[in-house]
Design a protein around this motif. Structure first.
Motif, PDB file in Angstrom:
ATOM      1  N   GLU A   3      -5.688   5.650  22.538  1.00 13.62           N
ATOM      2  CA  GLU A   3      -5.805   4.769  21.368  1.00 13.62           C
ATOM      3  C   GLU A   3      -4.457   4.667  20.672  1.00 13.62           C
ATOM      4  OE1 GLU A   3      -9.060   5.524  18.661  1.00 13.62           O
ATOM      5  OE2 GLU A   3      -8.365   3.987  17.254  1.00 13.62           O
ATOM      6  N   ARG A   4      -4.180   3.473  20.148  1.00 13.87           N
ATOM      7  CA  ARG A   4      -2.959   3.326  19.337  1.00 13.87           C
ATOM      8  C   ARG A   4      -3.368   3.112  17.887  1.00 13.87           C
ATOM      9  NH1 ARG A   4      -0.215  -0.938  21.638  1.00 13.87           N
ATOM     10  NH2 ARG A   4       1.200   0.301  22.896  1.00 13.87           N
ATOM     11  N   VAL A   5      -2.777   3.917  17.002  1.00 15.79           N
ATOM     12  CA  VAL A   5      -3.085   3.853  15.571  1.00 15.79           C
ATOM     13  C   VAL A   5      -1.777   3.688  14.803  1.00 15.79           C
ATOM     14  CG1 VAL A   5      -5.145   5.300  15.794  1.00 15.79           C
ATOM     15  CG2 VAL A   5      -2.923   6.378  15.356  1.00 15.79           C
ATOM     16  N   ALA A   6      -1.884   3.469  13.508  1.00 18.21           N
ATOM     17  CA  ALA A   6      -0.664   3.362  12.687  1.00 18.21           C
ATOM     18  C   ALA A   6      -0.768   4.308  11.500  1.00 18.21           C
ATOM     19  CB  ALA A   6      -0.491   1.928  12.197  1.00 18.21           C
ATOM     20  N   LEU A   7       0.342   4.998  11.212  1.00 17.63           N
ATOM     21  CA  LEU A   7       0.361   5.914  10.063  1.00 17.63           C
ATOM     22  C   LEU A   7       0.951   5.145   8.879  1.00 17.63           C
ATOM     23  CD1 LEU A   7       1.709   9.000  12.035  1.00 17.63           C
ATOM     24  CD2 LEU A   7      -0.672   8.532  11.378  1.00 17.63           C
ATOM     25  N   SER A   8       0.203   4.152   8.400  1.00 15.01           N
ATOM     26  CA  SER A   8       0.750   3.285   7.354  1.00 15.01           C
ATOM     27  C   SER A   8      -0.165   3.316   6.125  1.00 15.01           C
ATOM     28  CB  SER A   8       0.917   1.864   7.903  1.00 15.01           C
ATOM     29  OG  SER A   8      -0.298   1.413   8.492  1.00 15.01           O
ATOM     30  N   THR A   9      -1.104   2.413   6.046  1.00 15.12           N
ATOM     31  CA  THR A   9      -1.974   2.366   4.861  1.00 15.12           C
ATOM     32  C   THR A   9      -3.079   3.425   4.965  1.00 15.12           C
ATOM     33  OG1 THR A   9      -3.380   0.810   6.012  1.00 15.12           O
ATOM     34  CG2 THR A   9      -1.655  -0.121   4.608  1.00 15.12           C
ATOM     35  N   ASN A  58      16.228   6.222   8.894  1.00 18.02           N
ATOM     36  CA  ASN A  58      17.047   5.550   9.906  1.00 18.02           C
ATOM     37  C   ASN A  58      16.832   4.044   9.938  1.00 18.02           C
ATOM     38  OD1 ASN A  58      18.675   7.557  11.260  1.00 18.02           O
ATOM     39  ND2 ASN A  58      16.723   8.505  11.767  1.00 18.02           N
ATOM     40  N   LEU A  59      15.632   3.616   9.557  1.00 14.07           N
ATOM     41  CA  LEU A  59      15.400   2.167   9.539  1.00 14.07           C
ATOM     42  C   LEU A  59      15.861   1.542   8.215  1.00 14.07           C
ATOM     43  CD1 LEU A  59      13.929   2.839  12.140  1.00 14.07           C
ATOM     44  CD2 LEU A  59      12.153   1.258  11.507  1.00 14.07           C
ATOM     45  N   LYS A  60      16.347   2.422   7.345  1.00 18.48           N
ATOM     46  CA  LYS A  60      16.904   2.000   6.051  1.00 18.48           C
ATOM     47  C   LYS A  60      15.912   1.114   5.290  1.00 18.48           C
ATOM     48  CE  LYS A  60      21.645   2.321   7.779  1.00 18.48           C
ATOM     49  NZ  LYS A  60      21.279   2.917   9.051  1.00 18.48           N
ATOM     50  N   MET A  61      14.692   1.623   5.129  1.00 17.78           N
ATOM     51  CA  MET A  61      13.651   0.877   4.415  1.00 17.78           C
ATOM     52  C   MET A  61      13.029   1.779   3.360  1.00 17.78           C
ATOM     53  SD  MET A  61      11.617  -0.836   7.570  1.00 17.78           S
ATOM     54  CE  MET A  61      12.418  -1.857   8.779  1.00 17.78           C
ATOM     55  N   HIS A  62      12.585   1.171   2.245  1.00 24.88           N
ATOM     56  CA  HIS A  62      11.822   1.986   1.304  1.00 24.88           C
ATOM     57  C   HIS A  62      10.355   1.963   1.744  1.00 24.88           C
ATOM     58  CE1 HIS A  62      10.492  -1.661  -0.608  1.00 24.88           C
ATOM     59  NE2 HIS A  62      11.760  -1.999  -0.882  1.00 24.88           N
ATOM     60  N   ALA A  63       9.507   2.749   1.055  1.00 23.36           N
ATOM     61  CA  ALA A  63       8.147   3.006   1.548  1.00 23.36           C
ATOM     62  C   ALA A  63       7.356   1.725   1.814  1.00 23.36           C
ATOM     63  CB  ALA A  63       7.415   3.893   0.550  1.00 23.36           C
ATOM     64  N   LYS A  64       7.447   0.767   0.879  1.00 21.98           N
ATOM     65  CA  LYS A  64       6.634  -0.439   1.027  1.00 21.98           C
ATOM     66  C   LYS A  64       7.107  -1.253   2.246  1.00 21.98           C
ATOM     67  CE  LYS A  64       4.640  -3.985  -1.928  1.00 21.98           C
ATOM     68  NZ  LYS A  64       5.388  -5.219  -1.765  1.00 21.98           N
ATOM     69  N   GLU A  65       8.417  -1.391   2.349  1.00 23.03           N
ATOM     70  CA  GLU A  65       8.978  -2.127   3.503  1.00 23.03           C
ATOM     71  C   GLU A  65       8.568  -1.453   4.821  1.00 23.03           C
ATOM     72  OE1 GLU A  65      13.355  -3.906   2.613  1.00 23.03           O
ATOM     73  OE2 GLU A  65      13.064  -1.758   2.349  1.00 23.03           O
ATOM     74  N   MET A  66       8.594  -0.135   4.771  1.00 24.13           N
ATOM     75  CA  MET A  66       8.284   0.628   5.983  1.00 24.13           C
ATOM     76  C   MET A  66       6.859   0.322   6.450  1.00 24.13           C
ATOM     77  SD  MET A  66       9.916   2.917   7.858  1.00 24.13           S
ATOM     78  CE  MET A  66       9.208   2.190   9.305  1.00 24.13           C
ATOM     79  N   ASN A  67       5.906   0.360   5.508  1.00 19.88           N
ATOM     80  CA  ASN A  67       4.512   0.065   5.869  1.00 19.88           C
ATOM     81  C   ASN A  67       4.361  -1.359   6.375  1.00 19.88           C
ATOM     82  OD1 ASN A  67       3.670   2.573   5.410  1.00 19.88           O
ATOM     83  ND2 ASN A  67       2.433   2.148   3.598  1.00 19.88           N
ATOM     84  N   GLU A  68       5.094  -2.269   5.744  1.00 24.21           N
ATOM     85  CA  GLU A  68       5.001  -3.665   6.198  1.00 24.21           C
ATOM     86  C   GLU A  68       5.555  -3.800   7.627  1.00 24.21           C
ATOM     87  OE1 GLU A  68       5.197  -5.631   1.786  1.00 24.21           O
ATOM     88  OE2 GLU A  68       6.958  -5.829   3.108  1.00 24.21           O
ATOM     89  N   PHE A  69       6.636  -3.074   7.875  1.00 25.51           N
ATOM     90  CA  PHE A  69       7.224  -3.099   9.226  1.00 25.51           C
ATOM     91  C   PHE A  69       6.207  -2.592  10.252  1.00 25.51           C
ATOM     92  CE2 PHE A  69       9.609  -0.827  12.600  1.00 25.51           C
ATOM     93  CZ  PHE A  69      10.376  -1.869  13.095  1.00 25.51           C
TER      94      PHE A  69
END
Ligand SMILES: Cc1ncc(C[n+]2csc(CCOP(=O)(O)OP(=O)(O)O)c2C)c(N)n1
Ligand code: SF4
Ligand SMILES: [Mg+2]
Length: 494
Positions: A186-192, A228-239
């Motif tokens: 299974e593929r999941v995301a550690l985002s929201t 390393n992706l130079k993103m803040h938390a919100k940007e990171m989740n959107e990515f």
């Protein structure tokens, strides 16, 4: 009203953690917003809830997740880059009671260790694999990974990943799910929060498959590396939720655990006699008895030899000739060369073990009986591994006698490289040294009858090693006898 504690530290974690060393005393090992921390928590909670702390082994990879051993209160082992599936295979097969969790990043699993994971998946090993896909090499500062998205900028793809140059991102879940053996992918995301809840269930499903010995499960976790992706938390989740999930669609790729019976592997063999019979189909003596294939009294105990010098000096062939001699006289032998960059002019070494008994380990890192040093660095490096009463033989064209050779060492020497050069080619230096080994053996080990036989066996070994090259054979035999004439025992300490 008493406070109700809703969230607390999972008992799958240690009661207290060491902080990351450095000026900021509150730092953890993971950066703020890193997905590894979230996955750690999901796994730790599952370990606690399943009550499997005492039989869980978490394999820490090379990559940021190596820090897992600071946090998890279960068994743990660190392994070389990408090798978790091989080590996990051993751990799970050696004791099927083990719950083995292979935790790997995208550099670790999909790059250097890709073949390892595919083979383990294809064998259906009883492993729960947690694959952290953060589209980058996090630990080493943000280089392109096999899962870096097309067009994504990294340290090593500053203009963006070009599919025409670097190919397409590797789709691990799809690849593993296409194999017959795996039971769950299974593929999941550690985002929201919503996605993390799904990830929590996936983690539990993989671990419970392992507990039930259903075989290979893999949970790919799309994960943030905001630093390393130079993103803040919100940007990171959107990515994660928009760009990564678009390329790597979330969902269950395979779930056939219910239709599989628990794995049954071949029975473990703990009986030493049985193991010996399987490993050594040709009967060898257990002790020094009349029935041994070599009736001579020499080498009643195992001889462990280290030969070392520079690449190109013939160190490996010298060891090979020595091992061949043993083989020709029916001893058990091992020859372990050290290849790699050392072959290109650096240091080179090999280990030879000659024994009447089955050889346990071909490594000669300590308790060496004979050290043959072809240059000074080799002499200095390996002298400490020589046993008390051990024998040192060195090429005095390239090395000096040590001022303090240590405890009661027997020392032989000769200018092997100079003698070989006089003979027409430096490459004969190894056979010159073989002659010196013959002298040493004459002095220390052989009785009259053996001496004659051993000249013959040295010649036979040279012939076998340089098969069908008549001139080379003759020159090496000549070099051997020159070595015999010139070798001398110089001192015995104590
Ligand atoms: C044999 C070997 N090759 C290279 C390295 C250097 N190295 C350390 S971590 C790493 C990449 C880790 O990336 P990933 O597996 O994606 O883990 P992350 O840090 O992103 O979680 C590399 C190449 C190494 N330690 N060992
Ligand atoms: S570098 Fe990236 S993967 Fe590593 S700890 Fe920091 S955020 Fe996590
Ligand atoms: Mg990574």
């Amino acid at each position: 009203m008493a406070d109700k504690v809703l969230y607390t530290r999972s008992k799958g974690f240690f009661p207290s953690f060491e902080r990351r060393p450095g000026p900021i005393k509150t730092n953890m090992h993971y950066c703020p917003g890193c997905g590894h921390g979230i996955l750690h928590k999901l796994i730790a909670e599952a370990i606690e809830d399943f009550g499997i702390k005492d039989k869980t082994i978490l394999i820490a990879p090379v990559g940021c997740a190596v820090f897992s051993y600071y946090y998890f209160d279960c068994f743990g082992i660190s392994v070389p880059h990408g090798r978790a599936p091989a080590v996990g295979t051993g751990l799970s097969r050696a004791n099927p009671e083990n719950i083995v969790l292979s935790y790997q990043g995208d550099g670790d699993l999909a790059s250097i260790g890709f073949n390892q994971i595919i083979q383990a998946a294809n064998r259906g090993e009883n492993l729960a694999v947690f694959f952290v896909n953060n589209a980058i090499y996090g630990m080493t500062g943000g280089q392109m990974a096999p899962t870096t998205l097309p067009g994504q900028k990294t340290q090593t793809s500053p203009y963006g990943r070009s599919v025409s140059s670097e190919g397409y991102p590797l789709k691990v879940s799809e690849t593993v799910a296409a194999l017959d053996a795996p039971v769950y992918v299974e593929r999941v995301a550690l985002s929201t929060v919503q996605q993390i809840r799904k990830a929590r269930l996936a983690v539990r499903k993989a671990i419970s498959n392992s507990i039930e010995r259903k075989g290979f499960s893999l949970v790919e976790c799309l994960s943030g590396c905001p630093v390393n992706l130079k993103m803040h938390a919100k940007e990171m989740n959107e990515f994660l939720d928009n760009q990564m999930s678009r390329y790597f669609p979330l969902g269950v790729y395979k779930d056939i655990a219910d239709s599989r019976d628990p794995l049954v592997r071949p029975e473990k063999i703990f009986d030493v006699k049985q193991v010996r019979e399987l490993l050594y189909p040709v009967k060898v003596s257990d002790g020094v008895s009349e029935s041994f294939r070599n009736p001579s009294r020499i080498f009643t105990t195992e001889r462990r030899v280290k030969l070392a010098g520079s690449g190109g000096q013939g160190v490996l062939s010298l060891g090979y000739m020595l091992a061949t001699m043993g083989k020709l006289r029916n001893f058990n032998v091992s020859w372990l060369p050290s290849y790699g960059p050392e072959m290109r002019g650096g240091t080179a070494n090999c280990a030879v073990v000659i024994s009447r008994h089955p050889i346990g380990s071909p490594l000669v890192d300590k308790d060496c009986n004979l050290l043959v040093a072809l240059n000074q660095p080799a002499l200095e490096k390996y002298l400490p591994t020589l046993k008390k009463n051990g024998i040192l033989l060195y090429d005095e064209s390239n090395a000096r006698c040590p001022e303090d050779p240590g405890e009661e060492r027997v020392i032989y020497t000769l200018p092997a490289s100079d003698l070989a050069t006089q003979l027409g080619d430096l490459k004969y230096a190894n056979s010159v040294l073989l002659g010196a080994i013959a002298v040493m053996m004459d002095d220390l080990y052989l009785d009259e009858e053996d001496k004659v036989d051993f000249d013959r066996v040295f010649e036979e070994a040279i012939m076998e090693c340089f098969r069908e090259k008549e001139t080379v054979i003759q020159n090496n035999i000549k070099a051997f006898y020159i070595g015999k004439e010139n070798a001398r025992r110089i001192t015995r300490q104590g």
